[in-house]
Design an enzyme around this catalytic site. Sequence first.
Site, PDB file in Angstrom:
ATOM      1  N   ARG A   1       0.841  -1.209   0.000  1.00 36.73           N
ATOM      2  CA  ARG A   1       0.000   0.000   0.000  1.00 36.73           C
ATOM      3  C   ARG A   1       0.874   1.256   0.000  1.00 36.73           C
ATOM      4  NH1 ARG A   1       1.577   1.865   4.147  1.00 36.73           N
ATOM      5  NH2 ARG A   1       0.340   3.740   3.784  1.00 36.73           N
TER       6      ARG A   1
ATOM      7  N   ALA B   1       0.816   5.191  -2.082  1.00 38.10           N
ATOM      8  CA  ALA B   1       0.779   5.488  -3.514  1.00 38.10           C
ATOM      9  C   ALA B   1       2.084   5.144  -4.267  1.00 38.10           C
ATOM     10  CB  ALA B   1       0.389   6.943  -3.713  1.00 38.10           C
TER      11      ALA B   1
ATOM     12  N   ARG C   1      -6.616  -0.412  -7.580  1.00 37.89           N
ATOM     13  CA  ARG C   1      -7.165   0.641  -6.700  1.00 37.89           C
ATOM     14  C   ARG C   1      -7.232   1.924  -7.528  1.00 37.89           C
ATOM     15  NH1 ARG C   1      -4.385   1.313  -1.007  1.00 37.89           N
ATOM     16  NH2 ARG C   1      -6.428   2.112  -0.386  1.00 37.89           N
TER      17      ARG C   1
ATOM     18  N   ASP D   1      -2.152  10.878  -2.594  1.00 32.96           N
ATOM     19  CA  ASP D   1      -2.330   9.887  -3.659  1.00 32.96           C
ATOM     20  C   ASP D   1      -2.522  10.505  -5.032  1.00 32.96           C
ATOM     21  OD1 ASP D   1      -3.023   8.437  -1.086  1.00 32.96           O
ATOM     22  OD2 ASP D   1      -2.979   6.816  -2.552  1.00 32.96           O
TER      23      ASP D   1
ATOM     24  N   GLN E   1      -3.419   2.459   9.591  1.00 31.95           N
ATOM     25  CA  GLN E   1      -2.051   2.562   9.046  1.00 31.95           C
ATOM     26  C   GLN E   1      -1.155   3.402   9.961  1.00 31.95           C
ATOM     27  OE1 GLN E   1      -4.859   2.981   7.310  1.00 31.95           O
ATOM     28  NE2 GLN E   1      -4.657   2.392   5.174  1.00 31.95           N
TER      29      GLN E   1
HETATM   30  O1  MRU Z   1      -4.872   3.120   1.684  1.00 36.83           O
HETATM   31  P1  MRU Z   1      -3.394   3.372   1.783  1.00 36.83           P
HETATM   32  O2  MRU Z   1      -2.801   2.852   3.029  1.00 36.83           O
HETATM   33  O3  MRU Z   1      -2.675   2.932   0.549  1.00 36.83           O
HETATM   34  O4  MRU Z   1      -3.308   4.952   1.833  1.00 36.83           O
HETATM   35  C1  MRU Z   1      -2.036   5.545   1.850  1.00 36.83           C
HETATM   36  C2  MRU Z   1      -2.084   7.014   1.979  1.00 36.83           C
HETATM   37  O5  MRU Z   1      -3.125   7.631   2.043  1.00 36.83           O
HETATM   38  C3  MRU Z   1      -0.764   7.717   1.929  1.00 36.83           C
HETATM   39  O6  MRU Z   1      -0.788   8.886   2.683  1.00 36.83           O
HETATM   40  C4  MRU Z   1      -0.438   8.066   0.462  1.00 36.83           C
HETATM   41  O7  MRU Z   1      -0.604   6.960  -0.349  1.00 36.83           O
HETATM   42  C5  MRU Z   1       0.924   8.591   0.329  1.00 36.83           C
HETATM   43  S1  MRU Z   1       2.144   7.383   0.654  1.00 36.83           S
HETATM   44  C6  MRU Z   1       3.637   8.121   0.484  1.00 36.83           C
END
Ligand code: MRU
Length: 352
Positions: A51, A53, A94, A244, A203
């Site tokens: 997970r 981005a 996603r 993202d 997270q």
């Molecule tokens: O659903 P996730 O855990 O993939 O969401 C991640 C985030 O929202 C992060 O803040 C984003 O992807 C940036 S990661 C450097």
Amino acid sequence: MEYLENDPIRLSADRTAVEVIDQRLLPGELRWVSLRSAGEVAEAIRTLAVRGAPLIGICAAYGICIAAAKALREDREHFFERFKTDSLVISGARPTAVDPYHAAQRLRRRLERQRSAGHGPEEITEGLFEEAVSLHEEEIRTCLAISELGLTLIKDGSTVITHCNAGAMATGRYGTGLGPLLLGAEKGYTFHAYVDETRPLLQGARITAFELMRAGVDTTLMCDDMAAYVMAQGKTDACMVGCDRVAVNGDTANKIGTCGLAVLAKHYGVPFYVFCPVSTIDLCCKTGADIQIEMRDGREITGLYFEKPVAPEGVRCLDPSFDVTPAELITAIVTERGIFYPPYDFSAFGKG
Ligand code: MRU
């Protein structure tokens, strides 16, 4: 390329698998899993085993390569059709982060260049691996540059609030939103981080707290609804988040709850910084309204991480995975190519 101990992803030595840390098990267990097909890669991204981005972008790039190598071994005749469908399966796992889409586009352009130069599936597959490794190396350099720039915004001794996880586990190395803290810790700075747990998938609690503590950053975990309490005490120097997708007007999509945190930060006069690679800026999205928000299964809210369901059976749940923070709530967007302040102008980066 050389993989380091804390890296969350690598290509297997025989190049038949993308190896990732299964982030659903953190922090209790640090288990590596091998993804050997487009379907397995897409499923790992969809279920958040992998997970963040930038990391799902890297994973998509390697995934498309191992799928191409598999097609070469098993179904050479349909190599090009398989490339198309496998790329779609992986990049569509996603919808909100732009990174997997960009990774797939980059590999498709590489394939087309080589195909027009008369190369066959073997040489093309080699080229794809080369491209994916470059993408991974670039992400690492990019995160380091973002982290260095981010460090200019916070002083040694600062207290910050983080949301979700934008650390090394979400990128190639260091991270974006957490990058300045992790890099700063390496340089001997002392920071204090209030970490939003980040419901419903936690997270923040599971991954950010783990990464910051491992790096020696003074870490306090709090529920998402406690940020106002902390800010009201005047204890916060900055909020630092990843993102993202960024729209042309500077609206940014990030983990659900980010917008609420930004509203609080505005109210309490706390600088709100968004960190991301330039590749996260999507010049096809004029505003945040054009960003597709992933909706997830509400059972994540009622059941996951609880011993027993915490709500009445059959209750309707709303579970958007991301929200959009309007540009006017963002103090600055920090990229590897500089720190951008409103009104945002990303036209120098061209389209696509
Ligand atoms: O659903 P996730 O855990 O993939 O969401 C991640 C985030 O929202 C992060 O803040 C984003 O992807 C940036 S990661 C450097």
